[in-house]
Write a protein that holds these residues in place. Structure first.
Motif, short mmCIF file in Angstrom:
data_model
loop_
_atom_site.label_atom_id
_atom_site.label_comp_id
_atom_site.label_asym_id
_atom_site.label_seq_id
_atom_site.Cartn_x
_atom_site.Cartn_y
_atom_site.Cartn_z
N GLU A 6 -41.38 11.68 -6.63
CA GLU A 6 -40.98 12.68 -5.66
C GLU A 6 -42.24 13.31 -5.06
O GLU A 6 -43.36 13.04 -5.51
CB GLU A 6 -40.11 13.76 -6.32
N GLN A 60 -32.46 19.54 -3.55
CA GLN A 60 -33.48 18.56 -3.19
C GLN A 60 -33.19 17.88 -1.86
O GLN A 60 -34.09 17.35 -1.22
CB GLN A 60 -33.62 17.50 -4.28
N GLY A 70 -35.45 18.84 0.83
CA GLY A 70 -36.86 18.49 0.69
C GLY A 70 -37.26 17.38 1.65
O GLY A 70 -36.48 16.96 2.51
N GLU A 102 -40.41 25.43 -1.51
CA GLU A 102 -39.40 25.04 -2.48
C GLU A 102 -38.46 26.22 -2.72
O GLU A 102 -38.90 27.37 -2.74
CB GLU A 102 -40.08 24.62 -3.78
#
Length: 606
Positions: free
Chosen positions: A306, A510, A513, A521
């Motif tokens: 990630e 997520q 993201g 975040e």
């Protein structure tokens, strides 16, 4: 995750959960308080079926309902600009196409960090695929310093180079590039660092941050600039019929390098950069690049990579070569097609990274002690500048970063060298342009050379006396630092209970993201949770366990915090009720998913 307030429009001036001053001295504010943003979140939930938690995240980050689908699934084809919008791109491509046509020897001069290594590997791989002989030179941080130097340029010319391409450097390299021209080398610069009004005399200088460039692409890292250059070069070669007898390269296969550089160089993860990272991670998960596959294995990563893995696991290992070992290791690793060589280089970088960690730990302890003394004398000092003859030149940037994190203001750390000079690196906070201040210091004689961008910069001083440089930074940045610290609130995205901090919520969040610079975040708060346990583990981390009123519990960790107010509050607060702020992380262990909270702040729940 549930909404942080029961009211339709939370009061923007009221601290979240009434936390006006956390243990780190910050007020807490809710990120999404604007009526239009709340309405947009409701529309995304009702019209597009997005989970409420995800809709609020997107709305808080300025995403409009009609943009949600494109934001969640960014496609490079939709976001790619015409490379020719970059000033000097056509001239650069003209010269590169001539080199390909004539199979001229090309020298690539890169920086010794991740962006430089990735940029050099990206360009070298492409040119070699076109049949061009390539030399790659990455300078030694200690003996050569940053950017082109006359000795290296001369050696490249003597080895047969006809064209010199500087990647992630060169924008301010007047003397070395003038020497290159005198040696008969044509020079192209592909860079992204801040530029003065006057530029070196080169055939092409492609840099979206040069003062006369109006492309609007200043957020790209150097590897992003190189990628756009290759897109333009392939287009030119296609037009010229160069692929009639050879296959056209799939440039998208190189997006793993662009993603790595984009994350590691801490450029904003917005727009085109976001697409680079999303699609680059997909390429990386295919493990088609032996060097990256070997490095992921050396780092012990068993799950799909990630964005945060690139910044915290992969990037530091590549940088370790440039900091305390062979600076060329990173570029060689990223270019090699041999699995055996990749494993050998990855193992060496992993070893160097462990050595770097030990060197860094001692320097950081000394720097924090010096910073404590500086702030005890002047608590309002806008910039912390410290230095030591004992510090390794390769870790001063990491030292500056740790000082900046601890005290919430820009910091510079210098290695004081036996020859009477000082070489340092600085890190800044949002809203304070450190690179500009350093370039001004060079113009005013407070530094011998230096440069950088808003969040990071480097400088070399002609003396180990730091007073003139310190005075310049204080004067240049005091107002900006004051403004930045005045609005230094922790922005909260929502609340969650221990029982609700599960893998499904993690996966939902997520989807907004990848997260990084310019794409924060999600920060969640566990309100009124009892601290069941806290203890020091590893290299000064504090591991904790938090329990909610319904008997559920969740693990948490505060990295590198044992000697900070945050760590001391945890270690001394067992049994108390706390508001705990942090981000979710999820690890797979023996086939099961385990969620924990990465603590970034806390406050008593009084």
């Amino acid at each position: 995750m549930r909404p942080v307030s029961a009211s339709p429009l939370p009061a923007p001036d009221r601290p979240f959960l009434d936390v006006a001053c956390s243990v780190l001295g910050r007020p807490w504010r809710e990120r999404c308080t604007d009526a239009a943003a709340l309405a947009a979140a409701a529309t995304m939930t009702q019209a597009y079926g997005l989970p409420d938690a995800l809709a609020r995240l997107l709305a808080a980050r300025g995403v409009r309902p009609q943009e949600a689908e494109a934001f969640l699934s960014p496609r490079l084809r939709d976001l790619m600009p015409d490379p020719d919008v970059l000033l000097d791109m056509e001239a650069a491509v003209d010269r590169l196409a001539r080199a390909v046509s004539a199979a001229e020897s090309v020298a690539i001069f890169g920086d010794y960090d991740v962006d430089g290594a990735a940029s050099a590997a990206l360009l070298a791989d492409a040119l070699r695929a076109f049949g061009v002989p390539v030399q790659v030179h990455i300078p030694d941080r200690i003996t050569e310093g940053y950017g082109p130097n006359v000795a290296a340029v001369t050696a490249l010319a003597e080895a047969g180079a006809r064209l010199l391409v500087c990647v992630d450097c060169g924008t301010a390299a007047f003397e070395p590039l003038e020497a290159a021209r005198a040696l008969g080398l044509d020079v192209i610069v592909l860079d992204h660092h801040g530029a003065a009004e006057t530029l070196p005399p080169v055939a092409a200088l492609v840099n979206p941050n040069r003062q006369d460039d109006i492309s609007g692409l200043g957020h790209l890292c150097a590897a992003g600039v190189v990628f756009l250059t290759l897109v333009a070069l392939v287009r030119r070669l296609r037009r010229d019929g160069a692929f009639a007898a050879r296959p056209e390269p799939r440039l998208t296969d190189a997006l793993d390098l662009v993603a790595l550089a984009t994350v590691a160089d801490v450029v904003p993860l917005t727009g085109l950069n976001r697409a680079f990272v999303v699609q680059g991670l997909t390429v990386m998960r295919g493990r088609g690049r032996p060097g990256l596959a070997a490095l992921l294995d050396a780092a012990g990563l068993s799950e799909p990579p990630e964005s945060w893995h690139l910044g915290f696991l992969v990037g530091p290992r590549i940088n370790a070569g440039g900091r305390i070992g062979d600076a060329a290791l990173g570029a060689r690793l990223l270019s090699t097609a041999e699995a055996g060589e990749a494993q050998r280089i990855a193992a060496e970088l992993d070893r160097l990274n462990r050595e770097r960690q030990a060197i860094e730990a001692q320097a950081v302890a000394e720097a924090l002690a010096e910073a404590d003394f500086i702030l005890a004398q002047d608590p309002e000092r806008p910039v912390i500048v410290c230095g030591s003859a004992e510090w390794h030149q390769g870790v001063v940037g990491l030292v500056a970063a740790r000082v900046k994190e601890r005290y919430g203001r820009p910091a510079f750390a210098f290695a004081l060298r036996p020859d009477g000079t000082a070489v340092g690196s600085g890190r800044s906070v949002p809203g304070v342009d450190l690179g500009l201040a350093v370039r001004q210091a060079v113009e005013q004689g407070a530094a011998a050379k230096g440069g950088g961008h808003g969040m990071a910069a480097g400088a070399t001083l002609a003396t180990t006396d730091l007073s003139a440089f310190r005075a310049h930074l204080d004067a240049a940045l005091a107002a900006a630092v004051h403004r930045a610290r005045a609005v230094d609130a922790l922005l909260i995205d929502g609340t969650v209970g221990a029982g609700g901090a599960h893998a499904e919520l993690f996966r939902t969040l997520q989807r907004a993201g990848p997260f990084g610079q310019g794409a924060p975040e999600p920060v969640l708060v566990l309100p009124r949770h009892r601290l069941l346990h806290a203890g020091v583990v590893g290299n000064g981390h504090v591991r904790a366990r938090l329990g909610s009123g319904d008997g559920r519990a969740v693990d948490a960790i505060a990295f590198r915090s044992a000697e900070t107010p945050l760590g001391r509050a945890l270690l001394g607060g067992i049994g108390t009720s706390l508001h705990v702020a942090g981000t979710l992380s999820c690890q797979v262990w023996r086939g099961s998913e385990r969620v924990q909270i990465r603590i970034c702040d806390l406050a008593p729940a009084g």
